[in-house]
Design a protein around this motif. Sequence first.
Motif, PDB file in Angstrom:
ATOM      1  N   ALA A   1       6.725  -1.341 -42.736  1.00  0.00           N
ATOM      2  CA  ALA A   1       6.691  -2.095 -43.992  1.00  0.00           C
ATOM      3  C   ALA A   1       6.520  -1.130 -45.155  1.00  0.00           C
ATOM      4  CB  ALA A   1       5.554  -3.115 -43.987  1.00  0.00           C
TER       5      ALA A   1
ATOM      6  N   TYR B   1      10.354  -5.017 -44.885  1.00  0.00           N
ATOM      7  CA  TYR B   1       9.814  -5.122 -43.544  1.00  0.00           C
ATOM      8  C   TYR B   1      10.875  -4.816 -42.495  1.00  0.00           C
ATOM      9  CZ  TYR B   1       5.984  -7.605 -45.819  1.00  0.00           C
ATOM     10  OH  TYR B   1       4.928  -7.940 -46.628  1.00  0.00           O
TER      11      TYR B   1
ATOM     12  N   LYS C   1       8.855  -8.890 -39.371  1.00  0.00           N
ATOM     13  CA  LYS C   1       9.058  -9.834 -40.467  1.00  0.00           C
ATOM     14  C   LYS C   1       8.509 -11.206 -40.089  1.00  0.00           C
ATOM     15  CE  LYS C   1      12.748  -8.768 -42.549  1.00  0.00           C
ATOM     16  NZ  LYS C   1      14.177  -8.578 -42.911  1.00  0.00           N
TER      17      LYS C   1
END
Length: 123
Positions: free
Chosen positions: A48, A59, A64
């Motif tokens: 990230a 991400y 995610k």
Amino acid sequence: VQLQASGGGLVQAGDSLRLSCAASGITFSSYGMGWFRQAPGKEREFVAAIRWSGDSTYYADSVKGRFTISRDNAKNTVHLQMNSLKPEDTAVYYCAADFRGRGTTQSDEYDYWGQGTLVTVSS
């Protein structure tokens, strides 16, 4: 320059952890920040990233919807909230600082790295 990552530990699948990275020696508010991880026997991978302003985040597809990156420029700290952890999230997690402020997904575009914190997720 020092990036001090903390918050790792041993948890069970489905649990949550919050990693923190405290920065010193840089003008933190102008740096993009990123988290990367490296599992045993694997290459380091992007997790990230967040722009200097905090208004853009990025991400990896694998995290995610489960992980959230945030920053507190007043405290020179970046966080990684990790929810619904899976055994495949087991790795050493590193924070990194990008002088250009972008918060890039590319590890070779970061200027400074922390020492890493170990996250172990048991099944």
